[in-house]
Design a protein around this motif. Structure first.
Motif: not given
Ligand SMILES: Cc1cc2nc3c(=O)[nH]c(=O)nc-3n(C[C@H](O)[C@H](O)[C@H](O)COP(=O)(O)O)c2cc1C
Length: 175
Positions: A8, A61, A64, A110-111, A113
């Motif tokens: 993941r 937003k 992001g 992808c999350w 926020q």
């Molecule tokens: C609580 C949380 C909020 C996040 N918010 C955003 C977001 O708004 N936009 C985005 O592009 N990625 C977002 N992410 C993804 C993170 O940037 C990403 O999980 C982190 O850089 C680690 O990379 P990976 O998921 O590839 O391991 C979020 C992740 C989490 C857990």
């Protein structure tokens, strides 16, 4: 499960391909199997596949969230206000379960926020989403999860890069 955890990564580029209805049903099932405090299940999940709505939601937003316009599915993870004092925890667990389920089905995700984020100087991201979707005021939005077939390849984070110093196995050596 460990293979899924290794695989993941956050995927923000997606192929122009619909997600099969059967896979969407499995993602729904996964969401509803999430644990929650006291089994209250305060969450609500909005599944959006309409391309025009995805494009509108991608503007939630200033940064992001723009990649959502290329996704095939968005799940808006919300909670009914007043049902649980720990809805953030419950919804966060459900959100990562959604992502892991997607990964197991060959989907990237992808999350995005939303809670505590702003669309513009005087409009929260949550209120922007509520305007776009026209859903009830009594829901709080934690995040959106974008899904699609990956159009980028990301390697698992190598084991050597894992921050084992953040694991405390012997409390007497805590620094
Ligand atoms: C609580 C949380 C909020 C996040 N918010 C955003 C977001 O708004 N936009 C985005 O592009 N990625 C977002 N992410 C993804 C993170 O940037 C990403 O999980 C982190 O850089 C680690 O990379 P990976 O998921 O590839 O391991 C979020 C992740 C989490 C857990």
């Amino acid at each position: 499960m460990l293979d899924i955890l290794r695989e993941r990564r956050s995927i923000r580029r997606y192929r122009d391909r619909e997600i099969e209805a059967e896979k969407i049903e499995l993602i729904k099932e996964a969401a509803l199997r999430s644990p929650s405090s006291r089994g209250i299940n305060p969450w609500r999940f909005l599944f959006i596949t309409d391309r025009a709505l995805l494009a509108e939601l991608s503007r939630a937003k200033e940064s992001g969230s723009s990649f959502l316009k290329g996704a095939s599915l968005c799940v808006v993870v919300c909670a009914a206000q007043g049902e649980s004092d720990v809805w953030v925890e419950d919804c966060s667990i459900a959100a990562i379960i959604l992502q892991l389920a997607g990964c197991s089905l060959g989907l990237g995700s992808c999350w995005i926020q939303i809670r505590k984020r702003m669309h513009s100087s005087n409009l929260s991201s949550e209120d922007y989403i509520k305007r776009v979707l026209g859903f009830p005021e009594n829901l709080s939005v934690l995040c959106m999860i974008a899904f699609g077939y990956p159009d980028e390849e990301k390697r698992p984070v190598p084991s050597e890069q894992l921050e084992y110093e953040k694991i405390i196995s012997d409390i007497s050596q805590k620094t």
